[in-house]
Design a protein around this motif. Structure first.
Motif, PDB file in Angstrom:
ATOM      1  N   PHE A 223       0.827  -1.220   0.000  1.00  0.00           N
ATOM      2  CA  PHE A 223       0.000   0.000   0.000  1.00  0.00           C
ATOM      3  C   PHE A 223       0.855   1.260   0.000  1.00  0.00           C
ATOM      4  N   GLU A 224       2.070   1.164  -0.487  1.00  0.00           N
ATOM      5  CA  GLU A 224       2.988   2.308  -0.482  1.00  0.00           C
ATOM      6  C   GLU A 224       2.395   3.518  -1.209  1.00  0.00           C
ATOM      7  N   LYS A 225       1.626   3.263  -2.263  1.00  0.00           N
ATOM      8  CA  LYS A 225       1.113   4.363  -3.089  1.00  0.00           C
ATOM      9  C   LYS A 225      -0.172   4.986  -2.537  1.00  0.00           C
ATOM     10  N   VAL A 226      -0.718   4.407  -1.481  1.00  0.00           N
ATOM     11  CA  VAL A 226      -1.917   4.981  -0.861  1.00  0.00           C
ATOM     12  C   VAL A 226      -1.496   6.162   0.006  1.00  0.00           C
ATOM     13  N   ASN A 227      -2.085   7.348  -0.230  1.00  0.00           N
ATOM     14  CA  ASN A 227      -1.655   8.513   0.548  1.00  0.00           C
ATOM     15  C   ASN A 227      -2.157   8.422   1.990  1.00  0.00           C
ATOM     16  N   ASN A 228      -1.483   9.143   2.870  1.00  0.00           N
ATOM     17  CA  ASN A 228      -1.770   9.052   4.303  1.00  0.00           C
ATOM     18  C   ASN A 228      -3.210   9.426   4.663  1.00  0.00           C
ATOM     19  N   LYS A 229      -3.802  10.327   3.894  1.00  0.00           N
ATOM     20  CA  LYS A 229      -5.156  10.789   4.172  1.00  0.00           C
ATOM     21  C   LYS A 229      -6.165   9.640   4.075  1.00  0.00           C
ATOM     22  N   HIS A 230      -5.926   8.731   3.142  1.00  0.00           N
ATOM     23  CA  HIS A 230      -6.868   7.633   2.916  1.00  0.00           C
ATOM     24  C   HIS A 230      -6.361   6.297   3.439  1.00  0.00           C
ATOM     25  N   LEU A 231      -5.220   6.315   4.096  1.00  0.00           N
ATOM     26  CA  LEU A 231      -4.557   5.075   4.469  1.00  0.00           C
ATOM     27  C   LEU A 231      -5.370   4.216   5.444  1.00  0.00           C
ATOM     28  N   ILE A 232      -5.836   4.796   6.532  1.00  0.00           N
ATOM     29  CA  ILE A 232      -6.549   4.028   7.555  1.00  0.00           C
ATOM     30  C   ILE A 232      -7.829   3.431   6.994  1.00  0.00           C
ATOM     31  N   LYS A 233      -8.554   4.214   6.200  1.00  0.00           N
ATOM     32  CA  LYS A 233      -9.789   3.710   5.589  1.00  0.00           C
ATOM     33  C   LYS A 233      -9.472   2.549   4.651  1.00  0.00           C
ATOM     34  N   PHE A 234      -8.410   2.704   3.872  1.00  0.00           N
ATOM     35  CA  PHE A 234      -7.986   1.658   2.939  1.00  0.00           C
ATOM     36  C   PHE A 234      -7.658   0.372   3.691  1.00  0.00           C
ATOM     37  N   LEU A 235      -6.857   0.497   4.749  1.00  0.00           N
ATOM     38  CA  LEU A 235      -6.440  -0.676   5.518  1.00  0.00           C
ATOM     39  C   LEU A 235      -7.621  -1.352   6.210  1.00  0.00           C
ATOM     40  N   ASN A 236      -8.492  -0.547   6.774  1.00  0.00           N
ATOM     41  CA  ASN A 236      -9.643  -1.101   7.487  1.00  0.00           C
ATOM     42  C   ASN A 236     -10.573  -1.850   6.535  1.00  0.00           C
ATOM     43  N   ASN A 237     -10.797  -1.259   5.350  1.00  0.00           N
ATOM     44  CA  ASN A 237     -11.652  -1.918   4.363  1.00  0.00           C
ATOM     45  C   ASN A 237     -11.042  -3.245   3.917  1.00  0.00           C
ATOM     46  N   LYS A 238      -9.738  -3.245   3.681  1.00  0.00           N
ATOM     47  CA  LYS A 238      -9.039  -4.462   3.268  1.00  0.00           C
ATOM     48  C   LYS A 238      -9.125  -5.536   4.354  1.00  0.00           C
ATOM     49  N   PHE A 239      -8.931  -5.094   5.590  1.00  0.00           N
ATOM     50  CA  PHE A 239      -8.945  -6.017   6.723  1.00  0.00           C
ATOM     51  C   PHE A 239     -10.324  -6.657   6.899  1.00  0.00           C
ATOM     52  N   GLU A 240     -11.356  -5.824   6.953  1.00  0.00           N
ATOM     53  CA  GLU A 240     -12.719  -6.332   7.162  1.00  0.00           C
ATOM     54  C   GLU A 240     -13.165  -7.206   5.992  1.00  0.00           C
ATOM     55  N   ASP A 241     -12.785  -6.802   4.782  1.00  0.00           N
ATOM     56  CA  ASP A 241     -13.151  -7.565   3.595  1.00  0.00           C
ATOM     57  C   ASP A 241     -12.479  -8.942   3.609  1.00  0.00           C
ATOM     58  N   TYR A 242     -11.234  -8.986   4.063  1.00  0.00           N
ATOM     59  CA  TYR A 242     -10.495 -10.241   4.132  1.00  0.00           C
ATOM     60  C   TYR A 242     -11.161 -11.213   5.113  1.00  0.00           C
ATOM     61  N   LEU A 243     -11.479 -10.721   6.310  1.00  0.00           N
ATOM     62  CA  LEU A 243     -12.132 -11.569   7.312  1.00  0.00           C
ATOM     63  C   LEU A 243     -13.478 -12.091   6.814  1.00  0.00           C
ATOM     64  N   LYS A 244     -14.221 -11.206   6.161  1.00  0.00           N
ATOM     65  CA  LYS A 244     -15.542 -11.573   5.672  1.00  0.00           C
ATOM     66  C   LYS A 244     -15.459 -12.620   4.565  1.00  0.00           C
ATOM     67  N   LYS A 245     -14.587 -12.391   3.592  1.00  0.00           N
ATOM     68  CA  LYS A 245     -14.465 -13.304   2.455  1.00  0.00           C
ATOM     69  C   LYS A 245     -13.924 -14.669   2.873  1.00  0.00           C
ATOM     70  N   LYS A 246     -12.971 -14.645   3.799  1.00  0.00           N
ATOM     71  CA  LYS A 246     -12.357 -15.905   4.224  1.00  0.00           C
ATOM     72  C   LYS A 246     -13.092 -16.562   5.391  1.00  0.00           C
ATOM     73  N   LYS A 247     -14.113 -15.866   5.904  1.00  0.00           N
ATOM     74  CA  LYS A 247     -14.930 -16.384   7.010  1.00  0.00           C
ATOM     75  C   LYS A 247     -14.075 -16.696   8.242  1.00  0.00           C
ATOM     76  N   ILE A 248     -13.238 -15.718   8.579  1.00  0.00           N
ATOM     77  CA  ILE A 248     -12.362 -15.821   9.749  1.00  0.00           C
ATOM     78  C   ILE A 248     -12.813 -14.797  10.777  1.00  0.00           C
ATOM     79  N   ASN A 249     -12.947 -15.194  12.018  1.00  0.00           N
ATOM     80  CA  ASN A 249     -13.421 -14.272  13.055  1.00  0.00           C
ATOM     81  C   ASN A 249     -12.351 -13.293  13.505  1.00  0.00           C
ATOM     82  N   LYS A 250     -11.128 -13.793  13.664  1.00  0.00           N
ATOM     83  CA  LYS A 250     -10.023 -12.929  14.082  1.00  0.00           C
ATOM     84  C   LYS A 250      -8.710 -13.536  13.607  1.00  0.00           C
TER      85      LYS A 250
END
Length: 299
Positions: free
Chosen positions: A75-102
């Motif tokens: 995610f080097e090219k993601v600017n700092n302003k949008h970084l946390i939103k980008f990471l959170n979306n990726k994280f939640e999407d990963y858990l949801k798609k892979k059906k992992i709780n934590k």
């Protein structure tokens, strides 16, 4: 200090062809493989956002008692302003798609981030927040060189990851020198080592190696002589080197099939520190074109 159940199952082979042999796990009975690996002492599964591991595989792993760890996408090219939103979306999407709780460990492995103080601290705060919310158990950094450690120390000041994942094998001893070990111990991070077979290179006979390694024939002939061309000795010597290091907490290993897993465990059990002698003295100058697979020029 390394413990008997300090084994982590590598996930790359479950998703694509990996290593010099360009092979992946093709076993028809994944459950049998996973069950046997747990019996051998594997308790964690090392994955990544980029690995296309099937949901059914994760389900089997979790049902058999494995903890799932993964690595954040680049995610080097993601600017700092949008970084946390980008990471959170990726994280939640990963858990949801892979059906992992934590997740057990969530790693940063984009090493360019370590040089960027502001971005690194933003990401570290994001990971700390996930840990507080109990969505992950540990924060991890997957690194490639001791220089990465220096950037981490400089830019994070006094807060460090719970886990450092590093490459380490008979030829790649960069993390074994006294200063580097001392720094890792000061960080109080658990040390996980990967690439103990150097993507399979240490297990290959000379005739089977890609032509690229003719450039390092002088290095490899000593290893060949030490192992006496026995596949089992190659596996055992590579394992013994890593297990002899007192700063190692866990070893990450991936397999192509159940046969490879059984060979590994047979050799793994035979190790006795008091009888192991470091008779193989590797004194050649470190050449990154040899020890860093990212630099290999192989078709």
């Amino acid at each position: 200090m390394f413990k008997e159940k300090g084994l982590v199952l590598g996930g790359a082979q479950f998703s694509f062809n990996y290593g010099l042999k360009k092979r992946g796990y093709r076993g028809s009975n994944q459950e049998k493989f996973i069950k046997y690996s747990y019996k051998c002492g594997f308790r964690e599964f090392d994955s990544a956002y980029s690995y296309n591991v099937k949901n059914s595989t994760y389900k089997l792993l979790i049902n058999h008692g494995f903890k799932i760890s993964t690595k954040l996408p680049y995610f080097e090219k993601v600017n700092n302003k949008h970084l946390i939103k980008f990471l959170n979306n990726k994280f939640e999407d990963y858990l949801k798609k892979k059906k992992i709780n934590k997740l057990y460990i969530l790693y940063i492995h984009d090493t360019k981030i370590f040089k960027n103080e502001k971005k690194l601290n933003l990401i570290f705060s994001f990971l700390q927040n996930l840990k507080k919310k109990k969505k992950i158990d540990k924060i991890g950094f997957s690194i490639y060189s001791p220089e990465d450690l220096l950037y981490i120390k400089k830019n994070l000041k006094s807060q460090f990851p719970d886990v450092l994942q590093v490459p380490c094998n008979y030829f790649d001893r960069r993390f074994c020198n006294t200063k580097t070990v001392s720094l890792m111990k000061k960080m109080k991070s658990k040390i996980y080592v990967r690439s103990i077979f150097l993507q399979g290179l240490l297990l290959m006979e000379n005739k089977n190696r890609p032509k690229y390694f003719l450039n390092f024939e002088e290095n490899l002939k000593y290893w060949d002589e030490y192992c006496k061309f026995s596949y089992e000795n190659r596996v055992m010597n590579a394992i013994n080197f890593v297990k002899s290091l007192d700063f190692v907490h866990k070893i990450i290993v991936g397999f192509d099939d159940l046969k490879d897993l059984k060979t590994f465990y047979k050799c793994f059990k035979k190790y006795k520190k008091k009888t192991y002698t470091k008779s193989f003295k590797y004194k050649h100058k470190v050449d990154l074109n040899f020890i860093d697979p990212r630099k290999w020029q192989i078709n």
